[in-house]
Design a protein around this motif. Structure first.
Motif, PDB file in Angstrom:
ATOM      1  N   LYS A 329       0.862  -1.176   0.000  1.00  0.00           N
ATOM      2  CA  LYS A 329       0.000   0.000   0.000  1.00  0.00           C
ATOM      3  C   LYS A 329       0.903   1.232   0.000  1.00  0.00           C
ATOM      4  O   LYS A 329       1.448   1.629   1.033  1.00  0.00           O
ATOM      5  CB  LYS A 329      -0.908   0.009   1.232  1.00  0.00           C
ATOM      6  CG  LYS A 329      -1.866   1.188   1.270  1.00  0.00           C
ATOM      7  CD  LYS A 329      -2.741   1.136   2.522  1.00  0.00           C
ATOM      8  CE  LYS A 329      -3.675   2.339   2.572  1.00  0.00           C
ATOM      9  NZ  LYS A 329      -4.507   2.339   3.815  1.00  0.00           N
ATOM     10  N   TRP A 330       1.079   1.825  -1.179  1.00  0.00           N
ATOM     11  CA  TRP A 330       1.959   2.990  -1.284  1.00  0.00           C
ATOM     12  C   TRP A 330       1.315   4.182  -0.585  1.00  0.00           C
ATOM     13  O   TRP A 330       0.209   4.577  -0.926  1.00  0.00           O
ATOM     14  CB  TRP A 330       2.240   3.305  -2.743  1.00  0.00           C
ATOM     15  CG  TRP A 330       3.094   2.242  -3.374  1.00  0.00           C
ATOM     16  CD1 TRP A 330       2.687   1.221  -4.178  1.00  0.00           C
ATOM     17  CD2 TRP A 330       4.490   2.072  -3.178  1.00  0.00           C
ATOM     18  NE1 TRP A 330       3.752   0.423  -4.516  1.00  0.00           N
ATOM     19  CE2 TRP A 330       4.883   0.923  -3.918  1.00  0.00           C
ATOM     20  CE3 TRP A 330       5.464   2.774  -2.473  1.00  0.00           C
ATOM     21  CZ2 TRP A 330       6.188   0.472  -3.949  1.00  0.00           C
ATOM     22  CZ3 TRP A 330       6.768   2.321  -2.508  1.00  0.00           C
ATOM     23  CH2 TRP A 330       7.130   1.191  -3.239  1.00  0.00           C
ATOM     24  N   THR A 331       1.998   4.715   0.404  1.00  0.00           N
ATOM     25  CA  THR A 331       1.417   5.716   1.299  1.00  0.00           C
ATOM     26  C   THR A 331       2.313   6.947   1.371  1.00  0.00           C
ATOM     27  O   THR A 331       3.530   6.845   1.544  1.00  0.00           O
ATOM     28  CB  THR A 331       1.247   5.117   2.716  1.00  0.00           C
ATOM     29  OG1 THR A 331       0.493   3.903   2.625  1.00  0.00           O
ATOM     30  CG2 THR A 331       0.516   6.092   3.619  1.00  0.00           C
ATOM     31  N   LYS A 332       1.674   8.125   1.251  1.00  0.00           N
ATOM     32  CA  LYS A 332       2.400   9.384   1.350  1.00  0.00           C
ATOM     33  C   LYS A 332       2.393   9.872   2.797  1.00  0.00           C
ATOM     34  O   LYS A 332       1.332  10.004   3.406  1.00  0.00           O
ATOM     35  CB  LYS A 332       1.779  10.438   0.436  1.00  0.00           C
ATOM     36  CG  LYS A 332       1.884  10.108  -1.050  1.00  0.00           C
ATOM     37  CD  LYS A 332       1.233  11.176  -1.909  1.00  0.00           C
ATOM     38  CE  LYS A 332       1.351  10.847  -3.392  1.00  0.00           C
ATOM     39  NZ  LYS A 332       0.712  11.885  -4.247  1.00  0.00           N
ATOM     40  N   PHE A 333       3.577  10.120   3.324  1.00  0.00           N
ATOM     41  CA  PHE A 333       3.758  10.700   4.650  1.00  0.00           C
ATOM     42  C   PHE A 333       4.296  12.111   4.438  1.00  0.00           C
ATOM     43  O   PHE A 333       5.450  12.293   4.041  1.00  0.00           O
ATOM     44  CB  PHE A 333       4.725   9.861   5.485  1.00  0.00           C
ATOM     45  CG  PHE A 333       4.171   8.533   5.948  1.00  0.00           C
ATOM     46  CD1 PHE A 333       3.782   8.364   7.271  1.00  0.00           C
ATOM     47  CD2 PHE A 333       4.037   7.470   5.073  1.00  0.00           C
ATOM     48  CE1 PHE A 333       3.282   7.148   7.720  1.00  0.00           C
ATOM     49  CE2 PHE A 333       3.532   6.250   5.499  1.00  0.00           C
ATOM     50  CZ  PHE A 333       3.147   6.086   6.825  1.00  0.00           C
ATOM     51  N   TYR A 334       3.469  13.112   4.715  1.00  0.00           N
ATOM     52  CA  TYR A 334       3.781  14.495   4.346  1.00  0.00           C
ATOM     53  C   TYR A 334       4.655  15.181   5.390  1.00  0.00           C
ATOM     54  O   TYR A 334       4.462  14.992   6.614  1.00  0.00           O
ATOM     55  CB  TYR A 334       2.484  15.294   4.172  1.00  0.00           C
ATOM     56  CG  TYR A 334       1.614  14.787   3.053  1.00  0.00           C
ATOM     57  CD1 TYR A 334       1.849  15.175   1.738  1.00  0.00           C
ATOM     58  CD2 TYR A 334       0.553  13.927   3.307  1.00  0.00           C
ATOM     59  CE1 TYR A 334       1.050  14.707   0.693  1.00  0.00           C
ATOM     60  CE2 TYR A 334      -0.253  13.451   2.285  1.00  0.00           C
ATOM     61  CZ  TYR A 334       0.004  13.846   0.981  1.00  0.00           C
ATOM     62  OH  TYR A 334      -0.786  13.376  -0.034  1.00  0.00           O
ATOM     63  N   LEU A 335       5.582  16.011   4.917  1.00  0.00           N
ATOM     64  CA  LEU A 335       6.348  16.882   5.808  1.00  0.00           C
ATOM     65  C   LEU A 335       5.470  18.061   6.188  1.00  0.00           C
ATOM     66  O   LEU A 335       4.810  18.672   5.340  1.00  0.00           O
ATOM     67  CB  LEU A 335       7.626  17.376   5.123  1.00  0.00           C
ATOM     68  CG  LEU A 335       8.580  16.315   4.574  1.00  0.00           C
ATOM     69  CD1 LEU A 335       9.894  16.981   4.146  1.00  0.00           C
ATOM     70  CD2 LEU A 335       8.846  15.207   5.579  1.00  0.00           C
ATOM     71  N   ARG A 336       5.480  18.392   7.489  1.00  0.00           N
ATOM     72  CA  ARG A 336       4.606  19.459   7.997  1.00  0.00           C
ATOM     73  C   ARG A 336       5.376  20.347   8.967  1.00  0.00           C
ATOM     74  O   ARG A 336       6.367  19.940   9.583  1.00  0.00           O
ATOM     75  CB  ARG A 336       3.403  18.846   8.731  1.00  0.00           C
ATOM     76  CG  ARG A 336       2.503  17.949   7.874  1.00  0.00           C
ATOM     77  CD  ARG A 336       1.678  18.769   6.894  1.00  0.00           C
ATOM     78  NE  ARG A 336       0.933  19.811   7.561  1.00  0.00           N
ATOM     79  CZ  ARG A 336      -0.302  19.642   8.082  1.00  0.00           C
ATOM     80  NH1 ARG A 336      -0.901  18.463   8.006  1.00  0.00           N
ATOM     81  NH2 ARG A 336      -0.929  20.653   8.652  1.00  0.00           N
ATOM     82  N   ALA A 337       4.886  21.564   9.109  1.00  0.00           N
ATOM     83  CA  ALA A 337       5.418  22.463  10.131  1.00  0.00           C
ATOM     84  C   ALA A 337       4.938  22.017  11.511  1.00  0.00           C
ATOM     85  O   ALA A 337       3.870  21.406  11.651  1.00  0.00           O
ATOM     86  CB  ALA A 337       4.971  23.889   9.857  1.00  0.00           C
TER      87      ALA A 337
END
Length: 556
Positions: A329-337
């Motif tokens: 399951k290709w999953t995006k883990f976003y960079l956040r402030a």
């Protein structure tokens, strides 16, 4: 004439083994290759196992802790079990004639000629396999692509397949941290023991590599990745979870269509050859492969699932039917402030499954970041909240950064880690990319595996935001509940480039303000292969389940 060094000693032979040393084997162009032949004393014909590299063959039975160059295989394990182990010093190295030219076509053809010579010897039954670690593994892919008729199987352990991308210019950046050491060491072993009739000085590897900064014919000749469709012999591919060879070896696996198995073994640290030589369960698994394909013994190995994986987080083995895993399951883990503060200082930025809205970019100066790295601190860092359940990440992965620089070119170094409940970071993998090589060939890319042509570099415009797809070497790791997924970003890496050499060897302009953007228009993220739970195909049994690190069982 050069003065010879100290004489070498192979060490005493076990009972029942004999050595025919320094046999000269003629190649198709008349060059003679020096080989050592270790065989059972008992008369008869046996399958042959060929190991070849530029490393001094006379040291191959020494304890592997002495040097990474002891990588031909466990002679004392295989010969008493009915095999002949042939260790060849490739052309232009040691006592062999000719000129060493780093995996060139002549070296590949020599492998063909050696296999066919072995098959015709009275002590061989006509069946030949190949074995070895690192260089000994890399050459196996290339020889197999030559299709020598008597080669029946190969066992590459920790062998890359694309010298440009995997080894010399990873991310388009010269691998000075390793090549500066290795090129000197392999050149000295090639020159040893001095004058040999018919032997020429070796290539100047560092000059050759510095003269070929882009991917192209020089590397294509030496890359198994350009010849994988020609490999038809059965392959047991053994990949330690480490940085140098893993990407290329795992890239090759799904492309090769021959009968095959994949064994992803525990992280070994730097001395991966120590486990290759000394770990008895690992050697027992290789023996099962050789017995099946070289002796025709039904060891049951081909009835087992195609892939066996050791999880570095749970320290457990599991079988799978393919690689990469179909259920990924290709999953995006976003960079956040982080509302608590900037990503340049603790507690650093955040990683979230939710994409960002309006956020300010994170900025840092080069080369001022060197001071932080020298102190063991990240330049930019981001982490998930504490995980409330286990997250299994197995396979290829990448970071997609949106970044800018105020100067003509820059580099992005990304490291992935696991933060334990004690707050300590265990680094697992890294990737990097030179900004001017950001072009991606989408037709050759796969999830987690962006393919960069690494040709015709295009300098980024100052302060313009670009997308950078950065491949990170694969991991096979479960992040446990109570842990965090961590990523850190910089524009230099001491381990890769040695101090600040990137600013000299890559001609990186100074100074620069680099920025990483993470907002609704610039979705910087990690693309991770999350593996959902599934029913266990069958328990992993010995000898595979006993392959651990440090080794609990020793061959000698």
């Amino acid at each position: 004439m050069m003065k010879k060094g100290y004489p070498t000693e192979r060490g005493p032979l076990p009972s029942g083994m004999k050595l025919d040393e320094n046999i000269y084997v003629p190649m198709r162009d008349g060059v003679k290759i020096a080989v050592d032949v270790y065989r059972p004393e008992a008369k008869g014909s046996y399958p042959g196992i060929l190991s070849m590299s530029p490393y001094i063959k006379e040291i191959q039975r020494q304890p592997p802790v002495l040097t990474h160059g002891v990588e031909a295989g466990a002679t004392d394990f295989f010969v008493p079990r009915g095999y002949v182990h042939i260790i060849a010093q490739i052309r232009g190295t040691g006592l062999s004639q000719g000129q060493w030219n780093f995996l060139d076509i002549k070296e590949q053809q020599d492998g063909y000629d050696l296999v066919e010579w072995i098959a015709q010897q009275p002590w061989c039954d006509g069946n030949v396999g190949m074995l070895g670690d690192s260089y000994f593994a890399m050459i196996q892919f290339l020889v197999a692509a030559q299709q020598p008729p008597h080669l029946k199987c190969i066992v590459p352990y920790d062998g890359l397949t694309d010298p440009y991308r995997d080894f010399c210019y990873r991310g388009g950046i010269f691998y000075n941290g390793f090549l500066g050491m290795w090129a000197a060491a392999v050149t000295r072993q090639a020159v040893w023991p001095g004058h040999v009739e018919g032997k020429l000085p070796p290539c100047n590897l560092l000059v050759d590599l510095a003269s070929h900064t882009e991917d192209g014919p020089y590397y294509w000749e030496r890359a198994a990745s350009t010849k994988l469709d020609k490999i038809e012999v059965p392959m047991l591919s053994i990949s330690p979870q480490s940085s140098l060879h893993m990407i290329g070896q795992l890239h090759a696996y799904p492309i090769i269509k021959a009968p095959k198995k994949l064994l992803i073994v525990p992280p070994p640290g730097f001395m991966t050859n120590v486990r290759f030589i000394l770990n008895q369960p690992l050697n027992e698994q290789m023996l099962r492969w050789f017995d099946y394909w070289l002796k025709g013994i039904n060891t049951g190995i081909m009835e087992e699932p195609q892939v066996a994986i050791f999880d570095s987080g749970t320290e457990e083995w599991r079988y799978e039917n393919e690689y990469p895993l179909a259920r990924t399951k290709w999953t995006k883990f976003y960079l956040r402030a982080n509302p608590a503060g900037p990503s340049t200082e603790p507690p650093y930025g955040l990683i979230s499954l939710e994409p960002p809205g309006s956020e300010e970019p994170d900025r840092y100066m080069t080369p001022q970041c060197l001071g932080l790295l020298a102190a063991g601190k990240p330049v930019l860092a981001y982490a998930t909240p504490t995980l409330d359940k286990d997250v299994r990440i197995w396979g290829p992965l990448s970071a997609i950064l949106h970044g800018s620089s105020t100067t003509l070119d820059t580099a992005w170094f990304v490291k992935l880690g696991d933060v334990g409940p004690d707050g300590k970071v265990k680094l697992l993998a890294h990737g990097h990319l030179k900004a001017s090589y950001r072009e991606v060939d989408e037709s050759r890319s796969k999830p987690g595996q962006p393919f960069h042509p690494f040709q015709n570099p295009a300098l980024p415009e100052r302060k313009k935001v670009y997308e950078y797809q950065i491949e990170i070497w694969p991991i096979f790791h479960t992040f446990k509940a109570g842990h965090k997924i961590w990523v850190q970003i910089a524009s230099v890496d001491f381990g890769y480039q040695l101090s600040d050499d990137i600013y000299a060897t890559e001609l990186m302009p100074l100074p620069a303000e680099n920025a990483v953007y993470h907002d609704s228009a610039h979705l910087s993220h990690l693309l991770l292969p999350v593996i959902p739970d599934a029913a266990i195909i069958k328990p992993v049994e010995p000898p595979v389940s006993q392959i651990k690190w440090p080794p609990e069982h020793r061959v000698f």
